[in-house]
Write a protein that holds these residues in place. Structure first.
Motif, PDB file in Angstrom:
ATOM      1  N   ASN A   1       4.291   4.306 -15.503  1.00  0.00           N
ATOM      2  CA  ASN A   1       5.108   3.321 -14.767  1.00  0.00           C
ATOM      3  C   ASN A   1       4.286   2.377 -13.895  1.00  0.00           C
ATOM      4  OD1 ASN A   1       7.974   4.345 -15.359  1.00  0.00           O
ATOM      5  ND2 ASN A   1       6.969   6.203 -14.640  1.00  0.00           N
ATOM      6  N   ILE A   2       2.997   2.246 -14.193  1.00  0.00           N
ATOM      7  CA  ILE A   2       2.112   1.500 -13.298  1.00  0.00           C
ATOM      8  C   ILE A   2       2.573   0.056 -13.088  1.00  0.00           C
ATOM      9  CG2 ILE A   2       0.495   0.901 -15.158  1.00  0.00           C
ATOM     10  CD1 ILE A   2      -0.383   1.687 -11.464  1.00  0.00           C
ATOM     11  N   SER A   3       3.059  -0.614 -14.129  1.00  0.00           N
ATOM     12  CA  SER A   3       3.477  -2.019 -13.976  1.00  0.00           C
ATOM     13  C   SER A   3       4.714  -2.124 -13.093  1.00  0.00           C
ATOM     14  CB  SER A   3       3.733  -2.667 -15.337  1.00  0.00           C
ATOM     15  OG  SER A   3       4.797  -2.037 -16.005  1.00  0.00           O
ATOM     16  N   LYS A   4       5.617  -1.155 -13.200  1.00  0.00           N
ATOM     17  CA  LYS A   4       6.814  -1.153 -12.345  1.00  0.00           C
ATOM     18  C   LYS A   4       6.443  -0.895 -10.887  1.00  0.00           C
ATOM     19  CE  LYS A   4      10.629   0.839 -13.651  1.00  0.00           C
ATOM     20  NZ  LYS A   4      11.589   1.863 -14.141  1.00  0.00           N
ATOM     21  N   ILE A   5       5.481  -0.008 -10.677  1.00  0.00           N
ATOM     22  CA  ILE A   5       5.041   0.292  -9.311  1.00  0.00           C
ATOM     23  C   ILE A   5       4.416  -0.946  -8.672  1.00  0.00           C
ATOM     24  CG2 ILE A   5       3.465   1.700  -7.917  1.00  0.00           C
ATOM     25  CD1 ILE A   5       3.808   3.900 -10.137  1.00  0.00           C
ATOM     26  N   ILE A   6       3.591  -1.657  -9.451  1.00  0.00           N
ATOM     27  CA  ILE A   6       2.976  -2.892  -8.945  1.00  0.00           C
ATOM     28  C   ILE A   6       4.057  -3.923  -8.619  1.00  0.00           C
ATOM     29  CG2 ILE A   6       1.542  -4.879  -9.585  1.00  0.00           C
ATOM     30  CD1 ILE A   6      -0.185  -2.858 -11.217  1.00  0.00           C
ATOM     31  N   ASP A   7       5.036  -4.067  -9.519  1.00  0.00           N
ATOM     32  CA  ASP A   7       6.130  -5.014  -9.264  1.00  0.00           C
ATOM     33  C   ASP A   7       6.914  -4.627  -8.006  1.00  0.00           C
ATOM     34  OD1 ASP A   7       5.481  -6.569 -11.418  1.00  0.00           O
ATOM     35  OD2 ASP A   7       7.006  -5.755 -12.760  1.00  0.00           O
ATOM     36  N   ALA A   8       7.105  -3.332  -7.799  1.00  0.00           N
ATOM     37  CA  ALA A   8       7.811  -2.870  -6.596  1.00  0.00           C
ATOM     38  C   ALA A   8       7.034  -3.272  -5.342  1.00  0.00           C
ATOM     39  CB  ALA A   8       8.002  -1.350  -6.646  1.00  0.00           C
ATOM     40  N   GLY A   9       5.707  -3.133  -5.386  1.00  0.00           N
ATOM     41  CA  GLY A   9       4.868  -3.542  -4.262  1.00  0.00           C
ATOM     42  C   GLY A   9       4.951  -5.033  -4.001  1.00  0.00           C
ATOM     43  N   VAL A  10       4.988  -5.818  -5.076  1.00  0.00           N
ATOM     44  CA  VAL A  10       5.134  -7.273  -4.936  1.00  0.00           C
ATOM     45  C   VAL A  10       6.476  -7.604  -4.292  1.00  0.00           C
ATOM     46  CG1 VAL A  10       5.336  -9.458  -6.189  1.00  0.00           C
ATOM     47  CG2 VAL A  10       3.591  -7.802  -6.862  1.00  0.00           C
ATOM     48  N   CYS A  11       7.528  -6.930  -4.721  1.00  0.00           N
ATOM     49  CA  CYS A  11       8.881  -7.196  -4.192  1.00  0.00           C
ATOM     50  C   CYS A  11       8.953  -6.997  -2.687  1.00  0.00           C
ATOM     51  CB  CYS A  11       9.911  -6.291  -4.870  1.00  0.00           C
ATOM     52  SG  CYS A  11      10.329  -6.766  -6.562  1.00  0.00           S
TER      53      CYS A  11
ATOM     54  N   ALA B   1       8.367   2.791   0.492  1.00  0.00           N
ATOM     55  CA  ALA B   1       8.095   4.131  -0.023  1.00  0.00           C
ATOM     56  C   ALA B   1       9.127   4.528  -1.083  1.00  0.00           C
ATOM     57  CB  ALA B   1       8.102   5.142   1.120  1.00  0.00           C
ATOM     58  N   ARG B   2      10.377   4.221  -0.810  1.00  0.00           N
ATOM     59  CA  ARG B   2      11.452   4.596  -1.736  1.00  0.00           C
ATOM     60  C   ARG B   2      11.306   3.870  -3.075  1.00  0.00           C
ATOM     61  NH1 ARG B   2      15.628   7.604  -0.735  1.00  0.00           N
ATOM     62  NH2 ARG B   2      17.366   7.660  -2.199  1.00  0.00           N
ATOM     63  N   LEU B   3      11.010   2.572  -2.995  1.00  0.00           N
ATOM     64  CA  LEU B   3      10.911   1.766  -4.211  1.00  0.00           C
ATOM     65  C   LEU B   3       9.744   2.222  -5.083  1.00  0.00           C
ATOM     66  CD1 LEU B   3      12.932  -0.538  -4.751  1.00  0.00           C
ATOM     67  CD2 LEU B   3      11.119  -2.150  -4.208  1.00  0.00           C
ATOM     68  N   GLY B   4       8.625   2.561  -4.453  1.00  0.00           N
ATOM     69  CA  GLY B   4       7.471   3.022  -5.213  1.00  0.00           C
ATOM     70  C   GLY B   4       7.728   4.341  -5.911  1.00  0.00           C
ATOM     71  N   SER B   5       8.393   5.253  -5.207  1.00  0.00           N
ATOM     72  CA  SER B   5       8.672   6.558  -5.816  1.00  0.00           C
ATOM     73  C   SER B   5       9.761   6.457  -6.889  1.00  0.00           C
ATOM     74  CB  SER B   5       9.050   7.580  -4.742  1.00  0.00           C
ATOM     75  OG  SER B   5      10.067   7.089  -3.889  1.00  0.00           O
ATOM     76  N   LEU B   6      10.739   5.576  -6.676  1.00  0.00           N
ATOM     77  CA  LEU B   6      11.752   5.344  -7.718  1.00  0.00           C
ATOM     78  C   LEU B   6      11.129   4.726  -8.967  1.00  0.00           C
ATOM     79  CD1 LEU B   6      14.762   3.927  -5.633  1.00  0.00           C
ATOM     80  CD2 LEU B   6      14.736   6.085  -6.910  1.00  0.00           C
ATOM     81  N   ALA B   7      10.229   3.768  -8.752  1.00  0.00           N
ATOM     82  CA  ALA B   7       9.578   3.089  -9.884  1.00  0.00           C
ATOM     83  C   ALA B   7       8.758   4.051 -10.726  1.00  0.00           C
ATOM     84  CB  ALA B   7       8.705   1.948  -9.378  1.00  0.00           C
ATOM     85  N   SER B   8       8.253   5.119 -10.094  1.00  0.00           N
ATOM     86  CA  SER B   8       7.426   6.087 -10.817  1.00  0.00           C
ATOM     87  C   SER B   8       8.241   7.246 -11.374  1.00  0.00           C
ATOM     88  CB  SER B   8       6.331   6.629  -9.891  1.00  0.00           C
ATOM     89  OG  SER B   8       6.889   7.455  -8.881  1.00  0.00           O
ATOM     90  N   SER B   9       9.573   7.139 -11.244  1.00  0.00           N
ATOM     91  CA  SER B   9      10.485   8.190 -11.740  1.00  0.00           C
ATOM     92  C   SER B   9      10.218   9.539 -11.079  1.00  0.00           C
ATOM     93  CB  SER B   9      10.388   8.323 -13.270  1.00  0.00           C
ATOM     94  OG  SER B   9      10.719   7.109 -13.894  1.00  0.00           O
TER      95      SER B   9
ATOM     96  N   ILE C   1       0.850  -1.195   0.000  1.00  0.00           N
ATOM     97  CA  ILE C   1       0.000   0.000   0.000  1.00  0.00           C
ATOM     98  C   ILE C   1       0.888   1.248   0.000  1.00  0.00           C
ATOM     99  CG2 ILE C   1      -1.548   1.395   1.435  1.00  0.00           C
ATOM    100  CD1 ILE C   1      -2.915  -1.221   2.291  1.00  0.00           C
ATOM    101  N   VAL C   2       1.928   1.233   0.853  1.00  0.00           N
ATOM    102  CA  VAL C   2       2.860   2.358   0.913  1.00  0.00           C
ATOM    103  C   VAL C   2       3.558   2.538  -0.436  1.00  0.00           C
ATOM    104  CG1 VAL C   2       5.044   3.132   1.936  1.00  0.00           C
ATOM    105  CG2 VAL C   2       3.226   2.233   3.411  1.00  0.00           C
ATOM    106  N   THR C   3       3.964   1.427  -1.051  1.00  0.00           N
ATOM    107  CA  THR C   3       4.628   1.479  -2.363  1.00  0.00           C
ATOM    108  C   THR C   3       3.706   2.086  -3.416  1.00  0.00           C
ATOM    109  OG1 THR C   3       5.942  -0.479  -1.820  1.00  0.00           O
ATOM    110  CG2 THR C   3       5.763   0.095  -4.138  1.00  0.00           C
ATOM    111  N   SER C   4       2.468   1.624  -3.451  1.00  0.00           N
ATOM    112  CA  SER C   4       1.493   2.127  -4.429  1.00  0.00           C
ATOM    113  C   SER C   4       1.229   3.612  -4.232  1.00  0.00           C
ATOM    114  CB  SER C   4       0.179   1.351  -4.314  1.00  0.00           C
ATOM    115  OG  SER C   4       0.381  -0.022  -4.530  1.00  0.00           O
ATOM    116  N   LEU C   5       1.129   4.018  -2.977  1.00  0.00           N
ATOM    117  CA  LEU C   5       0.885   5.421  -2.659  1.00  0.00           C
ATOM    118  C   LEU C   5       2.066   6.290  -3.092  1.00  0.00           C
ATOM    119  CD1 LEU C   5      -1.200   7.248  -1.264  1.00  0.00           C
ATOM    120  CD2 LEU C   5      -0.015   6.831   0.882  1.00  0.00           C
ATOM    121  N   ALA C   6       3.282   5.823  -2.777  1.00  0.00           N
ATOM    122  CA  ALA C   6       4.487   6.576  -3.155  1.00  0.00           C
ATOM    123  C   ALA C   6       4.597   6.696  -4.673  1.00  0.00           C
ATOM    124  CB  ALA C   6       5.723   5.900  -2.576  1.00  0.00           C
ATOM    125  N   GLY C   7       4.102   5.678  -5.380  1.00  0.00           N
ATOM    126  CA  GLY C   7       4.152   5.700  -6.844  1.00  0.00           C
ATOM    127  C   GLY C   7       3.309   6.798  -7.458  1.00  0.00           C
ATOM    128  N   LYS C   8       2.385   7.349  -6.688  1.00  0.00           N
ATOM    129  CA  LYS C   8       1.511   8.416  -7.184  1.00  0.00           C
ATOM    130  C   LYS C   8       2.195   9.788  -7.136  1.00  0.00           C
ATOM    131  CE  LYS C   8      -2.780   6.019  -5.936  1.00  0.00           C
ATOM    132  NZ  LYS C   8      -3.285   5.879  -7.315  1.00  0.00           N
TER     133      LYS C   8
END
Length: 288
Positions: free
Chosen positions: A30-40, A147-155, A16-23
């Motif tokens: 980058n939606i697929s990368k953000i989802i993958d980051a959340g899975v990781c 949080a870091r991974l989600g925001s990185l994934a979303s550039s 959830i934190v990853t998905s939120l940070a991706g926004k």
């Protein structure tokens, strides 16, 4: 076996934190990368739970029989290893070298925190600072990375990545302290694992250490009797959850709440700033 705890449920807080940070970056591209980051991050978390249950000889997890009870410790360790490997594999395929290194270093922090906790087992002379070092490693490190991974994934911009990472770090500490309070104040059915189990394992969390600082003689005696199985832990949980102890615990939490809001002050005009703020408020209020 590796899917057993995934299917058992859980809060899914880290993704959830990853998905939120991706926004906070370019989410749509980058939606697929953000989802993958959340899975990781969730795979690492669940993998660590398999290992934790073996170390604790746990019998339940997430309201079901623990994997080490259902199968055995060896298979549980291998299942945890497998999930960690799949997390690294997915990160390498989808997220790039920086993210792979981040996940690896985070897991090292998690292991260091867990090791320190084991070394402090049944040590009633440990300080609150020792406890905080443990939870920084075993919990805050992975929520920060979520949080870091989600925001990185979303550039997202580097300043935003750092702000969300610092928010996640403080959020992780709040998350663990509130969990530790619930472990003493909730029943086994609500927790999905035995209430008071930390005390039985010699894991002395913040409320216990605060109580010891208030009346060492009284609480030292209670902890010794628990360790020697002279009393039922359920009958003394309320000793560690007096209003004074919980109020002092929440005072420490509030310090991290202020730090978390300060960390994202530069994002105050973003539409999701109130969500970040309210997550930590929720984590605190759920202990009421």
């Amino acid at each position: 076996i590796s899917q057993y705890l995934i299917n058992a449920g859980g809060k899914r807080f880290r993704p959830i934190v990853t998905s939120l940070a991706g926004k906070f970056g370019n989410e749509i591209e980058n939606i697929s990368k953000i989802i993958d980051a959340g899975v990781c991050v969730e795979l690492i978390h669940i993998g660590s739970l398999y290992h934790d249950d073996v170390m604790d000889n746990a019998t339940t997890r997430r309201g079901v029989e623990s994997s080490n009870s259902k199968w055995n410790s060896t298979l549980s360790i291998l299942a945890g290893d497998y999930l960690l490997a799949r997390s690294s594999e997915l990160a390498a395929e989808s997220l790039g070298l920086e993210s792979v290194k981040l996940l690896a270093s985070t897991y090292a922090e998690l292991v260091e925190g867990q090791t320190k906790e084991l070394n402090l087992a049944f040590d009633s002379n440990q300080k609150i600072e020792d406890y905080l070092t443990v939870i920084e490693g075993k919990t805050a490190s992975l929520i920060r990375t979520s949080a870091r991974l989600g925001s990185l994934a979303s550039s997202a911009d580097s300043e935003i990545v750092d702000a969300l990472s610092n928010w996640g770090w403080n959020c992780g500490i709040i998350f663990q302290i509130s969990d530790d309070i619930l472990e003493l104040t909730s029943d086994s059915e609500t927790l999905g694992k035995p209430a008071g189990n930390d005390l039985l394992e010699g894991t002395y969390t913040l409320p216990v250490l605060i109580a010891l600082n208030k009346d060492r003689g009284k609480y030292q005696e209670i902890l010794t009797e628990i360790k020697e199985n002279k009393i039922d832990v359920k009958n003394v949980l309320n000793e560690f959850t007096t209003k004074e102890v919980i109020d002092d615990s929440k005072e420490i939490i509030n310090g991290y709440l202020n730090d978390s809001i300060e960390a994202i002050f530069t994002l105050k005009n973003h539409e999701l700033f109130p969500v970040l703020e309210n997550i930590n408020n929720y984590l605190i209020n759920r202990t009421n």
